[in-house]
Design an enzyme around this catalytic site. Sequence first.
Site, PDB file in Angstrom:
ATOM      1  N   GLU A   4       0.746  -1.159   0.195  1.00 50.02           N
ATOM      2  CA  GLU A   4       0.051   0.076   0.027  1.00 50.02           C
ATOM      3  C   GLU A   4       0.949   1.402   0.164  1.00 50.02           C
ATOM      4  O   GLU A   4       1.968   1.398   0.558  1.00 50.02           O
ATOM      5  CB  GLU A   4      -0.727   0.202   1.297  1.00 50.02           C
ATOM      6  CG  GLU A   4      -2.004  -1.129   1.578  1.00 50.02           C
ATOM      7  CD  GLU A   4      -2.659  -0.741   2.617  1.00 50.02           C
ATOM      8  OE1 GLU A   4      -2.782   0.273   3.247  1.00 50.02           O
ATOM      9  OE2 GLU A   4      -2.976  -1.638   3.344  1.00 50.02           O
TER      10      GLU A   4
ATOM     11  N   GLU B 187     -13.679   5.786  -0.948  1.00 52.69           N
ATOM     12  CA  GLU B 187     -14.750   4.811  -0.298  1.00 52.69           C
ATOM     13  C   GLU B 187     -15.615   5.550   0.911  1.00 52.69           C
ATOM     14  O   GLU B 187     -15.030   6.014   2.091  1.00 52.69           O
ATOM     15  CB  GLU B 187     -14.005   3.679   0.700  1.00 52.69           C
ATOM     16  CG  GLU B 187     -13.423   2.943  -0.256  1.00 52.69           C
ATOM     17  CD  GLU B 187     -12.413   1.850   0.553  1.00 52.69           C
ATOM     18  OE1 GLU B 187     -13.122   1.050   1.059  1.00 52.69           O
ATOM     19  OE2 GLU B 187     -11.038   1.702   0.485  1.00 52.69           O
TER      20      GLU B 187
ATOM     21  N   LYS C 217     -16.095   4.817   4.770  1.00 49.23           N
ATOM     22  CA  LYS C 217     -15.207   4.621   5.714  1.00 49.23           C
ATOM     23  C   LYS C 217     -15.447   5.734   6.890  1.00 49.23           C
ATOM     24  O   LYS C 217     -15.747   6.964   6.623  1.00 49.23           O
ATOM     25  CB  LYS C 217     -13.710   4.924   5.047  1.00 49.23           C
ATOM     26  CG  LYS C 217     -13.085   3.924   4.633  1.00 49.23           C
ATOM     27  CD  LYS C 217     -11.693   4.029   4.200  1.00 49.23           C
ATOM     28  CE  LYS C 217     -11.012   2.812   4.084  1.00 49.23           C
ATOM     29  NZ  LYS C 217      -9.767   2.914   3.817  1.00 49.23           N
TER      30      LYS C 217
ATOM     31  N   GLU D  38      -9.822   9.693   5.077  1.00 48.67           N
ATOM     32  CA  GLU D  38     -10.082   8.341   4.997  1.00 48.67           C
ATOM     33  C   GLU D  38     -10.852   7.898   3.818  1.00 48.67           C
ATOM     34  O   GLU D  38     -11.106   6.956   3.199  1.00 48.67           O
ATOM     35  CB  GLU D  38     -10.663   7.818   6.166  1.00 48.67           C
ATOM     36  CG  GLU D  38      -9.690   7.619   7.341  1.00 48.67           C
ATOM     37  CD  GLU D  38      -8.556   6.724   7.065  1.00 48.67           C
ATOM     38  OE1 GLU D  38      -8.664   5.778   6.766  1.00 48.67           O
ATOM     39  OE2 GLU D  38      -7.418   7.200   7.251  1.00 48.67           O
TER      40      GLU D  38
END
Length: 449
Positions: free
Chosen positions: A264, A315, A318, A324
């Site tokens: 990542e 996303e 989240k 985030e």
Amino acid sequence: MAKAPPFISFLLFSAAVLFTFPAAISSIGVNYGTLGNLPPPTQVANFLKTQTSIDSVKIFNVDPNILRAFAGTGISVVVTVPNGDIPALANGMQARRWVSANILPFHPQTKIKYISVGNEILLTGDNNTISKLLPAMRTINSALVRAGVRDVKVTTAHSLNIIAYDLHGAPSRGRFRPVWEKSILAPILAFHRQTKSPFMVNPYPYFGFDPKNVNFAIFRSPYKAVRDPFTRKIYTNMYDALMDSTYSAMKALGYGDVSIVVGETGWPSACDAPWCSPANAAWFNLNIIRRAQGQGTPLMPKRRFETYIFGLFNEEGKPGPTAERNWGLFRSDFSPVYDVGLLRGGGRGRPAPALPAPSTAGGKWCVAKSGATNAQLQANINWVCSQGGVDCKPIQAGGSCFNPSSLRMHASFVMNAYFQKNGRSDGSCHFSGTGVVVRSNPSNGGCKF
């Protein structure tokens, strides 16, 4: 996460290095998270296969719907054992059952490449799970071999909180934290060497950078560089320093030959601070892609790193801070948050976009100072041409600025191109004191600055 190393404010370049760059992005991996109102896996798989050059995905579970969706696409998949399942999987029978239920029904129709046993386990501080991590890796690997599956490798993803930086902040002195070095990480590295599997790390400059030196974290200029006093290598960005610290820690234990996979990394396009923007995220990930394709680092030159950018989608589901929900390359409707050259055009990957050079109206140019040495001039050429976004072809043989074949002229051309591309700010003409801003146009004949 890894703590940012100390910084120093000067640059010293001492060696000429040849760099090559891909004309187009050939391959890159992404992390495919699913928290939010996102399209179904079948649509995601079709989008990646037909409209992008992304050739591998990493998921954070073993979702059968996702695994079925990627069957026959040719896209590799990394699956993840949930952290909570690790203690049970240290038992050989449980590991065989897990492989039978989660791998064998899908592989090889779905190209499962790696099994990551948990994610950032050492960061959890759960001593029971930590103690079962390597046993679970071994039992899962044995279960794969017993089932005749030899092309799926077992690994585990590590946060870079595993690295302890010394007081010098020197990447060549990077070492694993003593609490894990001999008891946990050395045996894991031995497992990787034995099974020819990669050591997976998650190097995030976003977590732990110096707010006073943001540009160092996002590959922008001007920045405060880091000079390793032991190797005399210069670090122009935090990512390279993190990677070389990891390599040094592995080498110190005798495992410098084990391959490294970047599980990542990324930069959010929005957060609750000014350093998050689509432009900064795009520039960060463009530089990550260049390193994945062979640019390498000071201690690992021209080395290719299999890399999984975080993440595929923003996303919205989240929790937590704004960042985030804003790590994605794409929105839920498949529109790009920013462009890093991953969308196909006419069936082929588009070249990674260079940031446009601002207008030169206003009469400011950057040229080499008269007192700059040849070594400094060559180093400036090497560095600018390694960053991407600047066309260095005009100073090559046959180019419009090759003649007169003068190192000073060539250096001035690329220094000015970098200066113009970065908004003609005086700081982007510093070049360790070898550049100077002038008001007279230095163009010469067909060589246009």
